[in-house]
Design a protein around this motif. Structure first.
Motif, PDB file in Angstrom:
ATOM      1  N   TRP A 145       0.809  -1.215   0.000  1.00  0.00           N
ATOM      2  CA  TRP A 145       0.000   0.000   0.000  1.00  0.00           C
ATOM      3  C   TRP A 145       0.848   1.275   0.000  1.00  0.00           C
ATOM      4  N   LYS A 146       2.153   1.163  -0.154  1.00  0.00           N
ATOM      5  CA  LYS A 146       3.045   2.311  -0.028  1.00  0.00           C
ATOM      6  C   LYS A 146       3.486   2.799  -1.408  1.00  0.00           C
ATOM      7  N   CYS A 147       3.334   4.100  -1.644  1.00  0.00           N
ATOM      8  CA  CYS A 147       3.726   4.671  -2.935  1.00  0.00           C
ATOM      9  C   CYS A 147       3.988   6.167  -2.754  1.00  0.00           C
ATOM     10  N   PRO A 148       5.087   6.538  -2.091  1.00  0.00           N
ATOM     11  CA  PRO A 148       5.327   7.929  -1.726  1.00  0.00           C
ATOM     12  C   PRO A 148       5.739   8.864  -2.847  1.00  0.00           C
ATOM     13  N   TRP A 149       6.143   8.339  -3.988  1.00  0.00           N
ATOM     14  CA  TRP A 149       6.514   9.192  -5.118  1.00  0.00           C
ATOM     15  C   TRP A 149       6.440   8.345  -6.383  1.00  0.00           C
ATOM     16  N   ILE A 150       6.377   9.032  -7.495  1.00  0.00           N
ATOM     17  CA  ILE A 150       6.361   8.337  -8.776  1.00  0.00           C
ATOM     18  C   ILE A 150       7.121   9.193  -9.777  1.00  0.00           C
ATOM     19  N   ALA A 151       7.939   8.546 -10.607  1.00  0.00           N
ATOM     20  CA  ALA A 151       8.749   9.285 -11.582  1.00  0.00           C
ATOM     21  C   ALA A 151       8.846   8.487 -12.864  1.00  0.00           C
ATOM     22  N   LEU A 152       8.521   9.112 -13.968  1.00  0.00           N
ATOM     23  CA  LEU A 152       8.655   8.446 -15.254  1.00  0.00           C
ATOM     24  C   LEU A 152      10.086   8.576 -15.762  1.00  0.00           C
ATOM     25  N   ASN A 153      10.655   7.443 -16.177  1.00  0.00           N
ATOM     26  CA  ASN A 153      11.983   7.437 -16.763  1.00  0.00           C
ATOM     27  C   ASN A 153      11.829   7.511 -18.278  1.00  0.00           C
ATOM     28  N   PRO A 154      12.248   8.608 -18.912  1.00  0.00           N
ATOM     29  CA  PRO A 154      12.048   8.748 -20.354  1.00  0.00           C
ATOM     30  C   PRO A 154      12.856   7.764 -21.189  1.00  0.00           C
ATOM     31  N   SER A 155      13.850   7.122 -20.599  1.00  0.00           N
ATOM     32  CA  SER A 155      14.679   6.203 -21.377  1.00  0.00           C
ATOM     33  C   SER A 155      14.004   4.855 -21.617  1.00  0.00           C
ATOM     34  N   ASP A 156      13.163   4.411 -20.668  1.00  0.00           N
ATOM     35  CA  ASP A 156      12.502   3.117 -20.839  1.00  0.00           C
ATOM     36  C   ASP A 156      10.980   3.204 -20.761  1.00  0.00           C
ATOM     37  N   GLY A 157      10.431   4.400 -20.491  1.00  0.00           N
ATOM     38  CA  GLY A 157       8.987   4.573 -20.450  1.00  0.00           C
ATOM     39  C   GLY A 157       8.319   3.934 -19.260  1.00  0.00           C
ATOM     40  N   LEU A 158       9.094   3.541 -18.236  1.00  0.00           N
ATOM     41  CA  LEU A 158       8.537   2.943 -17.032  1.00  0.00           C
ATOM     42  C   LEU A 158       8.400   3.989 -15.928  1.00  0.00           C
ATOM     43  N   VAL A 159       7.470   3.753 -14.995  1.00  0.00           N
ATOM     44  CA  VAL A 159       7.328   4.637 -13.847  1.00  0.00           C
ATOM     45  C   VAL A 159       7.952   3.960 -12.630  1.00  0.00           C
ATOM     46  N   TYR A 160       8.736   4.729 -11.887  1.00  0.00           N
ATOM     47  CA  TYR A 160       9.499   4.212 -10.756  1.00  0.00           C
ATOM     48  C   TYR A 160       8.946   4.742  -9.441  1.00  0.00           C
ATOM     49  N   SER A 161       9.127   3.957  -8.385  1.00  0.00           N
ATOM     50  CA  SER A 161       8.717   4.381  -7.056  1.00  0.00           C
ATOM     51  C   SER A 161       9.441   3.525  -6.020  1.00  0.00           C
ATOM     52  N   SER A 162       9.151   3.795  -4.743  1.00  0.00           N
ATOM     53  CA  SER A 162       9.743   3.028  -3.644  1.00  0.00           C
ATOM     54  C   SER A 162       8.816   3.126  -2.455  1.00  0.00           C
ATOM     55  N   VAL A 163       9.171   2.446  -1.369  1.00  0.00           N
ATOM     56  CA  VAL A 163       8.477   2.677  -0.112  1.00  0.00           C
ATOM     57  C   VAL A 163       8.992   3.992   0.479  1.00  0.00           C
ATOM     58  N   PHE A 164       8.443   4.388   1.616  1.00  0.00           N
ATOM     59  CA  PHE A 164       8.855   5.631   2.269  1.00  0.00           C
ATOM     60  C   PHE A 164      10.161   5.442   3.036  1.00  0.00           C
ATOM     61  N   GLY A 165      10.211   4.435   3.888  1.00  0.00           N
ATOM     62  CA  GLY A 165      11.412   4.162   4.660  1.00  0.00           C
ATOM     63  C   GLY A 165      11.396   4.839   6.010  1.00  0.00           C
ATOM     64  N   ASP A 166      10.597   4.312   6.934  1.00  0.00           N
ATOM     65  CA  ASP A 166      10.456   4.893   8.270  1.00  0.00           C
ATOM     66  C   ASP A 166      11.304   4.091   9.249  1.00  0.00           C
ATOM     67  N   PRO A 167      12.392   4.671   9.766  1.00  0.00           N
ATOM     68  CA  PRO A 167      13.276   3.916  10.660  1.00  0.00           C
ATOM     69  C   PRO A 167      12.606   3.477  11.957  1.00  0.00           C
ATOM     70  N   GLU A 168      11.449   4.044  12.280  1.00  0.00           N
ATOM     71  CA  GLU A 168      10.739   3.664  13.498  1.00  0.00           C
ATOM     72  C   GLU A 168       9.872   2.422  13.303  1.00  0.00           C
ATOM     73  N   ARG A 169       9.733   1.990  12.051  1.00  0.00           N
ATOM     74  CA  ARG A 169       8.937   0.804  11.778  1.00  0.00           C
ATOM     75  C   ARG A 169       9.826  -0.438  11.788  1.00  0.00           C
ATOM     76  N   ASN A 170       9.189  -1.595  11.737  1.00  0.00           N
ATOM     77  CA  ASN A 170       9.938  -2.846  11.746  1.00  0.00           C
ATOM     78  C   ASN A 170       9.366  -3.804  10.702  1.00  0.00           C
ATOM     79  N   ASP A 171       9.091  -3.253   9.518  1.00  0.00           N
ATOM     80  CA  ASP A 171       8.549  -4.073   8.443  1.00  0.00           C
ATOM     81  C   ASP A 171       9.220  -3.661   7.136  1.00  0.00           C
ATOM     82  N   LEU A 172       8.595  -3.958   6.010  1.00  0.00           N
ATOM     83  CA  LEU A 172       9.219  -3.653   4.719  1.00  0.00           C
ATOM     84  C   LEU A 172       9.404  -2.160   4.494  1.00  0.00           C
ATOM     85  N   ASP A 173       8.768  -1.317   5.313  1.00  0.00           N
ATOM     86  CA  ASP A 173       8.888   0.132   5.154  1.00  0.00           C
ATOM     87  C   ASP A 173       9.924   0.735   6.095  1.00  0.00           C
ATOM     88  N   LYS A 174      10.818  -0.077   6.643  1.00  0.00           N
ATOM     89  CA  LYS A 174      11.801   0.441   7.597  1.00  0.00           C
ATOM     90  C   LYS A 174      12.864   1.294   6.924  1.00  0.00           C
TER      91      LYS A 174
END
Length: 330
Positions: free
Chosen positions: A168-197
Motif C-alpha cells: 500500500w506504499k507509494c510515496p513518489w512516482i517518476a517516469l523514466n524517459p529512457s525506458d517509459g517505465l514509472v518508478y517508485s519506492s516505499v517511504f522508509g520509516d526507521p521507526e517501523r519494523n517491516d518492509l517500510d523500515k
C-alpha cells in the motif's frame, strides 16, 4: 493530515514527492523571476557524474495559497506546474501558471483516495501521473494536461493480480524517459519494523498494465524518501529525503547512476547534497530549469511543506532552488 500523522494513525506511508522529467523544464516567474525558454536540449552523456557535491543554493522562494495546503509535490510540462494538495477531503491536482500566481484549473482526486502523492509528467503522452495510496493495490492516476482523468492503473507484481512489492506504499512516482517505465519506492520509516523500515531499492512498472518490470537495488539504505525525479534522458535518479542524518543533522538529495540500470542489478551512488534550511517537511525534488533576475539559473528545486500553522490558516510551501555546475550532466 501530514505524512507523520498519517503513518502514526494508519501505518501507511504517505507521499510527497515530485518528479519532473521534461527536458529544459519550466521557467518559473515569481516577483523576482523572469521566464525564458530553454535554447536547446542539453547534450546527453552516458553515465555522467552530475557533480551533486558541488550543487549550491542560489535562491529561496515561498508561497501560501489554496494549492499549498498539504502540498505533496509537483511536476511541469514546461508551460504549467501541476501541484498536488492532500488536504483532508479536498484532495486535488492543481494546474498553476509558472509564476504560481494563478490556478488555471483543478481536479478532485478519485473517490476513496487515502493519500495522493507527488506527480510526474510523461512528455511522450503529455499526461500527468499521480500516485494514490489506500487499501491495496496502490494506483497510478492518469490525468491529461487539461485536467481530466484519462485512466486509473493498479500496480501489481510480475503477474496480473499479484501484489506489488510496495503493497500500500507509494510515496513518489517518476517516469523514466529512457525506458517509459514509472518508478517508485516505499517511504522508509526507521521507526517501523517491516518492509517500510528503509529504502534499499526502487521498482519500475509498466504505465499501462501496472505490472512490475524492474527491481533496482541501491548501494545503501535511505530513509524518509519523499520524492524522486530523473534527469536528462533518465540516466540519473534523484531522491529527496526528509530524514536528518546523524552526521550533520541535515536532510539531503541523493543521486544515483541509472545509465545502465537493469532488472535485478545494483546502481552506484553519485553522492548527495544537503538541503539548506530544511527544518520543515521535505516533500519533493524537481528537475526544471529556472531563470532568475537576481540569482544564477537553477536546475533543481526542492519543495518543503510547513504545515505547522494555526487552525484555519493556509500551509506555507518553501522552495530551495539549487544551481548546478554542469546542467548537461544532470
Amino acid at each position: 493530515m501530514n505524512r507523520r500523522s498519517l503513518i502514526k494513525a494508519a501505518g501507511k506511508a504517505g507521499a510527497g514527492a515530485l518528479a519532473v522529467t521534461a527536458l529544459g523544464g519550466a521557467m518559473a516567474r515569481a516577483a523576482s523571476t523572469e521566464p525564458r525558454a530553454a535554447s536547446a536540449k542539453p547534450r546527453i552523456h552516458v553515465g555522467s557524474d552530475p557533480g551533486i557535491g558541488r550543487w549550491s543554493h542560489a535562491k529561496s522562494t515561498s508561497h501560501e495559497a489554496g494549492w499549498t495546503d498539504q502540498f505533496q509535490g509537483m511536476c511541469t510540462d514546461g508551460t504549467y506546474w501541476y501541484a498536488v494538495s492532500n488536504e483532508g477531503d479536498n484532495q486535488r491536482l492543481h494546474k498553476l501558471t509558472l509564476d504560481f500566481s494563478s490556478t488555471v484549473a483543478s481536479l478532485s482526486a478519485p473517490r476513496g483516495s487515502d493519500h495522493i502523492g507527488a506527480p510526474t509528467f510523461d512528455p511522450q503522452r503529455r499526461q500527468i501521473y499521480v500516485p494514490i495510496e489506500g487499501p491495496e493495490p496502490e494506483l497510478i492516476w492518469k490525468v491529461s494536461t487539461g485536467l481530466s482523468t484519462v485512466g486509473i492503473v493498479p500496480l501489481a507484481g510480475r503477474t496480473p493480480g499479484s501484489p506489488a512489492p510496495q503493497r500500500w506504499k507509494c510515496p513518489w512516482i517518476a517516469l523514466n524517459p529512457s525506458d517509459g517505465l514509472v518508478y517508485s519506492s516505499v517511504f522508509g520509516d526507521p521507526e517501523r519494523n517491516d518492509l517500510d523500515k528503509y529504502v534499499d531499492r526502487v521498482w519500475a512498472y509498466d504505465r499501462d498494465t501496472g505490472l512490475l518490470k524492474k527491481e533496482i537495488r541501491l548501494p545503501s539504505k535511505v530513509y524518509a524518501v519523499q520524492g524522486g525525479t530523473f534527469g536528462n534522458g533518465g540516466r540519473n535518479l534523484y531522491l529527496a529525503s526528509d530524514y536528518e542524518e546523524a552526521g550533520n543533522e541535515r536532510k539531503h538529495v541523493y543521486a544515483y547512476d541509472f545509465s545502465a540500470a537493469r532488472d535485478g542489478s545494483a546502481v552506484r551512488s553519485w553522492g548527495k547534497v544537503a538541503i539548506p534550511d530544511a527544518d520543515d517537511e521535505v516533500e519533493c525534488v524537481v528537475f526544471a530549469h529556472l531563470t532568475w533576475r537576481n540569482a544564477r539559473d537553477t536546475h533543481i528545486t526542492v519543495g518543503i511543506l510547513d504545515d505547522g500553522v494555526f487552525s484555519g490558516s493556509t500551509d506555507n510551501v518553501y522552495f530551495r532552488h539549487l544551481a548546478v555546475p554542469s546542467p548537461g550532466l544532470i
